[in-house]
Enzyme design. Structure first.
Site, PDB file in Angstrom:
ATOM      1  N   LYS A   1      20.614  24.882 -17.922  1.00  0.00           N
ATOM      2  CA  LYS A   1      21.579  24.181 -16.529  1.00  0.00           C
ATOM      3  C   LYS A   1      22.781  23.079 -16.528  1.00  0.00           C
ATOM      4  O   LYS A   1      23.948  24.565 -16.687  1.00  0.00           O
ATOM      5  CB  LYS A   1      20.959  23.780 -15.090  1.00  0.00           C
ATOM      6  CG  LYS A   1      19.889  24.943 -15.050  1.00  0.00           C
ATOM      7  CD  LYS A   1      19.498  24.200 -13.221  1.00  0.00           C
ATOM      8  CE  LYS A   1      19.626  22.861 -13.182  1.00  0.00           C
ATOM      9  NZ  LYS A   1      17.391  22.954 -14.114  1.00  0.00           N
TER      10      LYS A   1
ATOM     11  N   ARG B   1      17.757  21.890  -4.733  1.00  0.00           N
ATOM     12  CA  ARG B   1      16.235  21.899  -5.096  1.00  0.00           C
ATOM     13  C   ARG B   1      15.440  22.504  -3.999  1.00  0.00           C
ATOM     14  O   ARG B   1      13.809  22.486  -4.633  1.00  0.00           O
ATOM     15  CB  ARG B   1      16.079  20.273  -6.193  1.00  0.00           C
ATOM     16  CG  ARG B   1      16.036  20.851  -7.394  1.00  0.00           C
ATOM     17  CD  ARG B   1      15.798  19.061  -7.753  1.00  0.00           C
ATOM     18  NE  ARG B   1      15.094  19.256  -9.057  1.00  0.00           N
ATOM     19  CZ  ARG B   1      16.132  18.836 -10.528  1.00  0.00           C
ATOM     20  NH1 ARG B   1      17.074  18.349 -10.312  1.00  0.00           N
ATOM     21  NH2 ARG B   1      15.309  18.671 -11.293  1.00  0.00           N
TER      22      ARG B   1
ATOM     23  N   ARG C   1      14.814  18.394 -26.392  1.00  0.00           N
ATOM     24  CA  ARG C   1      16.524  17.690 -25.450  1.00  0.00           C
ATOM     25  C   ARG C   1      16.644  16.200 -25.893  1.00  0.00           C
ATOM     26  O   ARG C   1      16.361  16.257 -26.119  1.00  0.00           O
ATOM     27  CB  ARG C   1      16.423  18.587 -24.070  1.00  0.00           C
ATOM     28  CG  ARG C   1      17.701  17.426 -23.658  1.00  0.00           C
ATOM     29  CD  ARG C   1      17.748  18.108 -21.891  1.00  0.00           C
ATOM     30  NE  ARG C   1      16.764  17.636 -21.010  1.00  0.00           N
ATOM     31  CZ  ARG C   1      16.540  18.120 -19.555  1.00  0.00           C
ATOM     32  NH1 ARG C   1      17.729  19.109 -19.388  1.00  0.00           N
ATOM     33  NH2 ARG C   1      16.038  17.782 -18.875  1.00  0.00           N
TER      34      ARG C   1
ATOM     35  N   ARG D   1      14.877  11.545 -22.772  1.00  0.00           N
ATOM     36  CA  ARG D   1      14.490  11.419 -21.527  1.00  0.00           C
ATOM     37  C   ARG D   1      13.005  11.374 -21.413  1.00  0.00           C
ATOM     38  O   ARG D   1      12.453  11.841 -21.472  1.00  0.00           O
ATOM     39  CB  ARG D   1      15.291  12.459 -20.316  1.00  0.00           C
ATOM     40  CG  ARG D   1      16.571  12.643 -20.018  1.00  0.00           C
ATOM     41  CD  ARG D   1      17.497  13.793 -19.523  1.00  0.00           C
ATOM     42  NE  ARG D   1      16.173  14.282 -18.430  1.00  0.00           N
ATOM     43  CZ  ARG D   1      16.282  14.674 -17.044  1.00  0.00           C
ATOM     44  NH1 ARG D   1      17.696  15.776 -17.478  1.00  0.00           N
ATOM     45  NH2 ARG D   1      15.818  15.432 -16.133  1.00  0.00           N
TER      46      ARG D   1
ATOM     47  N   ARG E   1       7.195  18.597 -13.364  1.00  0.00           N
ATOM     48  CA  ARG E   1       8.470  18.961 -13.024  1.00  0.00           C
ATOM     49  C   ARG E   1       8.179  20.371 -12.948  1.00  0.00           C
ATOM     50  O   ARG E   1       9.030  21.083 -12.013  1.00  0.00           O
ATOM     51  CB  ARG E   1       9.255  18.506 -13.983  1.00  0.00           C
ATOM     52  CG  ARG E   1       9.672  17.637 -13.906  1.00  0.00           C
ATOM     53  CD  ARG E   1      10.412  16.618 -15.160  1.00  0.00           C
ATOM     54  NE  ARG E   1      11.515  16.957 -14.667  1.00  0.00           N
ATOM     55  CZ  ARG E   1      12.944  16.730 -16.746  1.00  0.00           C
ATOM     56  NH1 ARG E   1      12.408  17.406 -17.574  1.00  0.00           N
ATOM     57  NH2 ARG E   1      13.753  17.917 -15.819  1.00  0.00           N
TER      58      ARG E   1
END
Ligand code: AMP
Length: 213
Positions: free
Chosen positions: A13, A88, A127, A160, A171
């Site tokens: 995203k 969300r 990431r 992160r 998550r």
């Protein structure tokens, strides 16, 4: 252009929102980035959000809705934007509908990005994000030109905390329970387009452009 990019964490995203925003001169509105900004600034909201984010849970709907309404309809309201990571939950989507009702505006489209879970987990572990400007990189498919340095602003890259394996599991569970029902919610409103997000960032970008036509 008022768009929502929907999909699990790690589906792309943020990367895709950045690409569309560059191309259409739109603003990327990421509630995750806004919350990380609050944490960095040491605000009350940031203090509340920090533990929740670390645990991979969701920040309460009323806090998120207040933050988003300020951003979308406050001073310097953006004309063209992409919502990334919001809504969300169903109450957040309903809250957004009510905001549009109050301000006499409407959403154009919701793009749901899809990819298998194994790929998502791989993407999250690779990431890296820029501490200064939030630009997102992938160590294999979209590495920075110079190791650990942001191409755009020269800032330092970091992983992160919530991209570490234990939090990722939570998550993804939270996504399935609380966010996935939004696909049906927007489909019923006739706003949903689904895009396969398994290719390279550029390939996925092309598919999104087709969906936008
Ligand atoms: P993201 O950068 O979108 O992956 O968001 C990182 C974390 O911030 C999430 O795991 C949540 O803890 C929190 N967060 C971001 N956006 C929302 C939202 N719309 N509602 C609730 N929590 C959120």
């Amino acid at each position: 252009m008022k768009l929502i990019l929907l999909g699990p964490p790690g589906v792309g995203k943020g990367t895709q929102a950045q690409k569309i925003c560059e191309q259409f001169n739109a603003e990327q509105i990421s509630t995750g980035d806004m919350l990380r900004g609050e944490i960095k600034a040491g605000t009350e909201l940031g203090k509340k959000a920090e533990e929740i984010i670390k645990a991979g849970k969701l920040v309460p709907d009323d806090i998120i809705l207040g933050m988003v309404e300020n951003k979308l309809f406050g001073v310097n309201k953006p004309k063209k934007y992409i919502l990334d990571g919001f809504p969300r939950t169903i109450p957040q989507a309903e809250g957004l509908d009510q905001m549009y009702g109050r301000h006499n505006e409407k959403l154009d489209m919701v793009i749901s990005l899809e990819a298998p879970e194994e790929l998502i987990i791989k993407r999250l572990s690779a990431r890296r994000s820029c501490k200064n400007c939030n630009q997102v990189y992938h160590l294999v498919t979209m590495p920075p030109k110079k190791e650990n340095v942001c191409d755009k602003c020269g800032g330092p890259l970091f992983q992160r905390e919530d991209d570490k394996p234990e939090t990722v599991k939570n998550r993804l569970e939270v996504y399935k329970k609380q966010t996935e029902p939004l696909i049906d919610y927007y489909d019923k409103k006739g706003l949903l387009k689904t895009v396969d997000s398994t290719g390279t960032p550029n390939e996925v970008h092309e598919k999104i452009l087709k969906a936008l036509e």
